[in-house]
Design an enzyme around this catalytic site. Structure first.
Site, PDB file in Angstrom:
ATOM      1  N   ASN A 271       6.839  -6.311   6.972  1.00 30.06           N
ATOM      2  CA  ASN A 271       5.873  -5.227   6.757  1.00 30.06           C
ATOM      3  C   ASN A 271       5.782  -4.787   5.292  1.00 30.06           C
ATOM      4  O   ASN A 271       5.383  -3.670   4.997  1.00 30.06           O
ATOM      5  CB  ASN A 271       6.216  -4.030   7.647  1.00 30.06           C
ATOM      6  CG  ASN A 271       7.549  -3.394   7.303  1.00 30.06           C
ATOM      7  OD1 ASN A 271       8.397  -4.016   6.668  1.00 30.06           O
ATOM      8  ND2 ASN A 271       7.739  -2.154   7.726  1.00 30.06           N
ATOM      9  N   GLU A 272       6.145  -5.685   4.376  1.00 32.13           N
ATOM     10  CA  GLU A 272       6.105  -5.330   2.960  1.00 32.13           C
ATOM     11  C   GLU A 272       4.703  -4.924   2.499  1.00 32.13           C
ATOM     12  O   GLU A 272       4.530  -3.883   1.841  1.00 32.13           O
ATOM     13  CB  GLU A 272       6.594  -6.516   2.101  1.00 32.13           C
ATOM     14  CG  GLU A 272       8.096  -6.702   2.081  1.00 32.13           C
ATOM     15  CD  GLU A 272       8.620  -7.578   3.202  1.00 32.13           C
ATOM     16  OE1 GLU A 272       9.762  -8.045   3.115  1.00 32.13           O
ATOM     17  OE2 GLU A 272       7.882  -7.786   4.197  1.00 32.13           O
TER      18      GLU A 272
END
Length: 242
Positions: A118-119
């Site tokens: 989920n960067e």
């Protein structure tokens, strides 16, 4: 891995992993490796307080040093010449999932947990070196989906996407991971190491020849005004949950 309760990744986490691998190479060089966490978390990914302060510092040198430590730790696991197995005992998020993807094999415990990269949705550009590892482990299509969408998946969907080689009951996790780790006898170590190096040759060339220039832009991307706003929102969400 037991640097902290949920194995958030910071300078101490990186140092501890290197100390562990130094000892493995020194005292157990012929043996395979199983990585696991504690309780319901394999690794929760980067330490937001530690990392976001660096990203917001305005210092490109600090961001480069942060990334260098992160990159060296992941590549050390990825290139380790013996069998490596991630016994994923629970949540593996962002950098935590990348640590699992560094391993040759990934076994997950059948329990409620979240997995994903989920960067991007929280304002962190995915380093190009990690993209190569992600594509190697998951394939181009799933790698792009996981990286760009940034969704956190439940166990069943993560398994369907190929995050894991096998999912087992929690009480069989370590037993199964050790079984995978023992896929060869020590007298076949050279055959394993040479084959693994050949499989990873294209990835390592990409990392050495192309990702270095791409990742030169990381400091500016990490500190981008829009990304900083997204990072701050994420930090506030975490603080509110606590």
């Amino acid at each position: 891995m037991n640097t902290n309760k949920v194995n958030v990744q910071n300078d101490q986490f990186f140092a501890d992993l290197h100390v562990a691998f130094d000892r493995l190479e020194r005292e157990f060089g012929d043996l395979p490796v199983v990585l696991t966490g504690q309780g319901d978390v394999f690794s929760a990914g980067i330490d937001f307080k530690y990392s976001f302060e660096i990203f917001g510092s305005g210092s490109e040198e600090k961001v480069r040093d942060w990334y260098r430590a992160y990159r060296e730790t992941n590549l050390r696991i990825f290139q380790y010449p013996r069998p490596t197995v991630a016994a994923v005992n629970g949540h593996a998020i962002a950098g935590g999932l990348i640590t699992a993807l560094d391993c040759d094999f990934r076994i997950a415990a059948r329990k409620p947990a979240r997995f994903g990269l989920n960067e991007v949705p929280i304002g962190i550009p995915m380093p190009a070196a990690y993209v190569e590892i992600i594509k190697y482990a998951l394939g181009d299509q799933v790698g792009a989906l996981a990286t760009l969408r940034g969704k956190l998946y439940g166990l069943e969907e993560a398994q369907r996407l190929g995050f894991f080689h096998e999912v087992v009951e929690p009480d069989r996790l370590l037993e199964t991971a050790i079984d995978y780790a023992k896929c060869i006898t020590p007298d076949c170590n050279t055959a394993y190491a040479m084959s693994k190096k050949a499989l990873q040759d294209g990835v390592m060339k990409q990392i050495a020849e192309r990702t270095v220039s791409l990742d030169e832009h990381l400091p500016a991307g990490m500190s981008d005004e829009g990304n900083r706003r997204a990072q701050d929102r994420r930090r506030q969400e975490i603080m509110h949950k606590r």
